[in-house]
Design a protein around this motif. Structure first.
Motif, PDB file in Angstrom:
ATOM      1  N   ASP A  35       0.856  -1.183   0.000  1.00  0.00           N
ATOM      2  CA  ASP A  35       0.000   0.000   0.000  1.00  0.00           C
ATOM      3  C   ASP A  35       0.895   1.235   0.000  1.00  0.00           C
ATOM      4  O   ASP A  35       2.117   1.125  -0.175  1.00  0.00           O
ATOM      5  N   LEU A  36       0.307   2.412   0.189  1.00  0.00           N
ATOM      6  CA  LEU A  36       1.090   3.649   0.138  1.00  0.00           C
ATOM      7  C   LEU A  36       2.148   3.680   1.232  1.00  0.00           C
ATOM      8  O   LEU A  36       3.323   3.988   0.976  1.00  0.00           O
ATOM      9  N   ARG A  37       1.764   3.365   2.463  1.00  0.00           N
ATOM     10  CA  ARG A  37       2.720   3.386   3.570  1.00  0.00           C
ATOM     11  C   ARG A  37       3.849   2.392   3.323  1.00  0.00           C
ATOM     12  O   ARG A  37       5.029   2.700   3.558  1.00  0.00           O
ATOM     13  N   SER A  38       3.495   1.209   2.869  1.00  0.00           N
ATOM     14  CA  SER A  38       4.490   0.186   2.570  1.00  0.00           C
ATOM     15  C   SER A  38       5.419   0.659   1.452  1.00  0.00           C
ATOM     16  O   SER A  38       6.632   0.392   1.478  1.00  0.00           O
ATOM     17  N   SER A  39       4.880   1.367   0.483  1.00  0.00           N
ATOM     18  CA  SER A  39       5.700   1.870  -0.621  1.00  0.00           C
ATOM     19  C   SER A  39       6.753   2.852  -0.117  1.00  0.00           C
ATOM     20  O   SER A  39       7.917   2.805  -0.541  1.00  0.00           O
ATOM     21  N   TYR A  40       6.348   3.722   0.790  1.00  0.00           N
ATOM     22  CA  TYR A  40       7.306   4.654   1.381  1.00  0.00           C
ATOM     23  C   TYR A  40       8.388   3.899   2.152  1.00  0.00           C
ATOM     24  O   TYR A  40       9.572   4.239   2.089  1.00  0.00           O
ATOM     25  N   ARG A  41       7.986   2.871   2.888  1.00  0.00           N
ATOM     26  CA  ARG A  41       8.942   2.087   3.669  1.00  0.00           C
ATOM     27  C   ARG A  41       9.935   1.372   2.753  1.00  0.00           C
ATOM     28  O   ARG A  41      11.143   1.342   3.037  1.00  0.00           O
ATOM     29  N   THR A  42       9.450   0.836   1.659  1.00  0.00           N
ATOM     30  CA  THR A  42      10.333   0.161   0.715  1.00  0.00           C
ATOM     31  C   THR A  42      11.354   1.127   0.132  1.00  0.00           C
ATOM     32  O   THR A  42      12.543   0.799   0.013  1.00  0.00           O
ATOM     33  N   TYR A  54      16.106  -4.165  -4.816  1.00  0.00           N
ATOM     34  CA  TYR A  54      15.411  -3.729  -6.015  1.00  0.00           C
ATOM     35  C   TYR A  54      14.011  -3.331  -5.548  1.00  0.00           C
ATOM     36  O   TYR A  54      13.225  -4.180  -5.141  1.00  0.00           O
ATOM     37  N   ALA A  55      13.697  -2.058  -5.588  1.00  0.00           N
ATOM     38  CA  ALA A  55      12.469  -1.552  -4.988  1.00  0.00           C
ATOM     39  C   ALA A  55      11.273  -1.578  -5.931  1.00  0.00           C
ATOM     40  O   ALA A  55      11.371  -1.168  -7.091  1.00  0.00           O
ATOM     41  N   ALA A  56      10.142  -2.065  -5.406  1.00  0.00           N
ATOM     42  CA  ALA A  56       8.874  -2.064  -6.148  1.00  0.00           C
ATOM     43  C   ALA A  56       7.791  -1.480  -5.254  1.00  0.00           C
ATOM     44  O   ALA A  56       7.707  -1.827  -4.068  1.00  0.00           O
ATOM     45  N   ILE A  57       6.972  -0.614  -5.798  1.00  0.00           N
ATOM     46  CA  ILE A  57       5.879  -0.035  -5.015  1.00  0.00           C
ATOM     47  C   ILE A  57       4.548  -0.383  -5.672  1.00  0.00           C
ATOM     48  O   ILE A  57       4.462  -0.548  -6.896  1.00  0.00           O
ATOM     49  N   GLY A  58       3.509  -0.526  -4.835  1.00  0.00           N
ATOM     50  CA  GLY A  58       2.215  -0.894  -5.385  1.00  0.00           C
ATOM     51  C   GLY A  58       1.156  -1.097  -4.328  1.00  0.00           C
ATOM     52  O   GLY A  58       1.389  -0.841  -3.140  1.00  0.00           O
ATOM     53  N   PHE A  59       0.003  -1.579  -4.779  1.00  0.00           N
ATOM     54  CA  PHE A  59      -1.126  -1.870  -3.906  1.00  0.00           C
ATOM     55  C   PHE A  59      -1.491  -3.343  -4.059  1.00  0.00           C
ATOM     56  O   PHE A  59      -1.892  -3.780  -5.140  1.00  0.00           O
ATOM     57  N   HIS A  60      -1.346  -4.104  -2.989  1.00  0.00           N
ATOM     58  CA  HIS A  60      -1.653  -5.534  -3.022  1.00  0.00           C
ATOM     59  C   HIS A  60      -3.147  -5.730  -3.255  1.00  0.00           C
ATOM     60  O   HIS A  60      -3.974  -5.141  -2.563  1.00  0.00           O
ATOM     61  N   GLN A  63      -5.738  -6.495  -0.465  1.00  0.00           N
ATOM     62  CA  GLN A  63      -5.930  -5.447   0.531  1.00  0.00           C
ATOM     63  C   GLN A  63      -7.032  -4.493   0.073  1.00  0.00           C
ATOM     64  O   GLN A  63      -7.411  -4.492  -1.099  1.00  0.00           O
ATOM     65  N   PRO A  64      -7.559  -3.656   0.999  1.00  0.00           N
ATOM     66  CA  PRO A  64      -8.588  -2.685   0.595  1.00  0.00           C
ATOM     67  C   PRO A  64      -8.089  -1.770  -0.525  1.00  0.00           C
ATOM     68  O   PRO A  64      -6.899  -1.456  -0.616  1.00  0.00           O
ATOM     69  N   LEU A  65      -9.003  -1.362  -1.369  1.00  0.00           N
ATOM     70  CA  LEU A  65      -8.661  -0.434  -2.441  1.00  0.00           C
ATOM     71  C   LEU A  65      -8.132   0.878  -1.866  1.00  0.00           C
ATOM     72  O   LEU A  65      -8.606   1.339  -0.824  1.00  0.00           O
ATOM     73  N   PRO A  66      -7.174   1.496  -2.521  1.00  0.00           N
ATOM     74  CA  PRO A  66      -6.699   2.798  -2.032  1.00  0.00           C
ATOM     75  C   PRO A  66      -7.765   3.867  -2.221  1.00  0.00           C
ATOM     76  O   PRO A  66      -8.526   3.831  -3.199  1.00  0.00           O
ATOM     77  N   ASN A  67      -7.836   4.797  -1.272  1.00  0.00           N
ATOM     78  CA  ASN A  67      -8.751   5.915  -1.480  1.00  0.00           C
ATOM     79  C   ASN A  67      -8.125   6.874  -2.490  1.00  0.00           C
ATOM     80  O   ASN A  67      -6.966   6.727  -2.880  1.00  0.00           O
ATOM     81  N   GLN A  68      -8.877   7.854  -2.915  1.00  0.00           N
ATOM     82  CA  GLN A  68      -8.405   8.734  -3.983  1.00  0.00           C
ATOM     83  C   GLN A  68      -7.152   9.490  -3.579  1.00  0.00           C
ATOM     84  O   GLN A  68      -6.228   9.669  -4.393  1.00  0.00           O
ATOM     85  N   ALA A  69      -7.094   9.941  -2.320  1.00  0.00           N
ATOM     86  CA  ALA A  69      -5.928  10.695  -1.867  1.00  0.00           C
ATOM     87  C   ALA A  69      -4.669   9.828  -1.901  1.00  0.00           C
ATOM     88  O   ALA A  69      -3.608  10.270  -2.353  1.00  0.00           O
ATOM     89  N   THR A  86      12.634  -0.300  -9.388  1.00  0.00           N
ATOM     90  CA  THR A  86      12.914  -1.406 -10.288  1.00  0.00           C
ATOM     91  C   THR A  86      11.640  -1.962 -10.896  1.00  0.00           C
ATOM     92  O   THR A  86      11.655  -2.526 -11.982  1.00  0.00           O
ATOM     93  N   ALA A  87      10.510  -1.808 -10.172  1.00  0.00           N
ATOM     94  CA  ALA A  87       9.253  -2.398 -10.645  1.00  0.00           C
ATOM     95  C   ALA A  87       8.070  -1.756  -9.955  1.00  0.00           C
ATOM     96  O   ALA A  87       8.214  -0.973  -9.005  1.00  0.00           O
ATOM     97  N   ILE A  88       6.888  -2.104 -10.448  1.00  0.00           N
ATOM     98  CA  ILE A  88       5.630  -1.769  -9.784  1.00  0.00           C
ATOM     99  C   ILE A  88       5.062  -3.077  -9.249  1.00  0.00           C
ATOM    100  O   ILE A  88       4.886  -4.046  -9.977  1.00  0.00           O
ATOM    101  N   GLY A  89       4.819  -3.111  -7.947  1.00  0.00           N
ATOM    102  CA  GLY A  89       4.301  -4.349  -7.364  1.00  0.00           C
ATOM    103  C   GLY A  89       4.273  -4.294  -5.848  1.00  0.00           C
ATOM    104  O   GLY A  89       4.930  -3.453  -5.243  1.00  0.00           O
ATOM    105  N   GLU A  90       3.544  -5.038  -5.218  1.00  0.00           N
ATOM    106  CA  GLU A  90       2.782  -6.152  -5.736  1.00  0.00           C
ATOM    107  C   GLU A  90       1.393  -5.657  -6.133  1.00  0.00           C
ATOM    108  O   GLU A  90       0.704  -5.030  -5.344  1.00  0.00           O
ATOM    109  N   VAL A  91       1.015  -5.962  -7.348  1.00  0.00           N
ATOM    110  CA  VAL A  91      -0.272  -5.522  -7.874  1.00  0.00           C
ATOM    111  C   VAL A  91      -0.947  -6.693  -8.575  1.00  0.00           C
ATOM    112  O   VAL A  91      -0.330  -7.736  -8.802  1.00  0.00           O
TER     113      VAL A  91
END
Length: 250
Positions: A35-42, A54-60, A63-69, A86-91
């Motif tokens: 999620d967003l918080r996890s992406s920042y942590r990564t 190798y960093a990847a950010i995304g929304f699992h 998990q609940p859908l991200p809100n618009q913000a 390096t990638a977008i994930g986990e999505v």
């Protein structure tokens, strides 16, 4: 070895832990986010261990859908930190979470948006899509002409596996390959040139790994099982899989 899919942000004592892994021969890990918080942590971990992660950010998708913000902030983060990614994930698409499945059309739309972003930013996708969801994910990848994707811990029928392989995408197995027939059957449809190894840590495993903490150290056992299946020596298989991982993710 390189762990092709791990939730590094969920580990404690990270500096000591990574040092132990490196001393055991782990070259790098593909760290995915949920999620967003996890992406920042990564990304924070990427700054601390730039050559190991190798960093990847995304929304699992389970998990609940991200809100618009959160979505807006995440897309800004993707653009701002592109050089460190390096990638977008986990999505991907939900299967196990009843709550997420009940909103499946929204998750499908989200995955379409993310796939378009992956194409626009020339980043590979680390994908969670199992059983029939893998077919939907594949259709979306083809729709947007995505050329780089990794179906992690895939469960799918042989025909679909062949379609994924024909598209040039990668497939990974976990330590389950050491004790589950299903995973060994999957190997029979995946050429070594498109195989990756992952742990999905800290997710726990059964069989010989019951009560064993999941870490990239388990990759050595998966490597032995894979080498035995392909009837090749361990060094050759290791070199092939590391090359595959670097080709997709570096």
């Amino acid at each position: 070895m390189i762990d092709a899919h791990i939730h590094l942000d969920q580990y404690a004592d990270i500096e000591e832990t990574i040092q132990q892994w490196q001393e055991a021969g782990i070259e790098a890990v593909v760290a995915v986010s949920t999620d967003l918080r996890s992406s920042y942590r990564t990304l924070e971990l990427k700054q601390r261990f730039p050559t190991f992660i190798y960093a990847a950010i995304g929304f699992h998708p389970e998990q609940p859908l991200p809100n618009q913000a959160d979505w807006n902030e995440w897309t800004r983060l993707l653009q701002q930190e592109r050089q460190h990614l390096t990638a977008i994930g986990e999505v991907g698409l939900p299967y196990y979470s009843a709550e997420a499945v009940s909103h499946f059309p929204y998750y499908r739309d989200l995955f379409e948006q993310i796939t378009q972003l992956a194409v626009d930013t020339s980043l590979p996708l680390a994908i969670h899509a199992v059983y029939d969801r893998a077919q939907t994910a594949l259709t979306i990848l083809q729709k947007y002409k995505a050329t780089k994707a990794h179906f992690h811990w895939l469960k799918a029928n042989p025909v679909l596996v062949q379609q994924i392989i024909q598209c040039g995408y990668y497939i990974s197995v976990t330590p389950e390959v050491c004790y589950r027939k299903r995973d060994r059957q999957l190997l029979s449809h995946v050429p070594i040139e498109q195989l990756l190894l992952e742990t999905d840590g800290p997710w726990p495993f059964d069989g010989p790994f019951t009560d064993v903490p999941t870490s990239p150290l388990l990759l050595s056992y998966s490597l032995q099982a894979v080498a035995s299946f392909y009837r090749q020596d361990i060094a050759t298989i290791r070199a092939s899989i590391v090359t595959n991982t670097r080709k997709l993710y570096k």
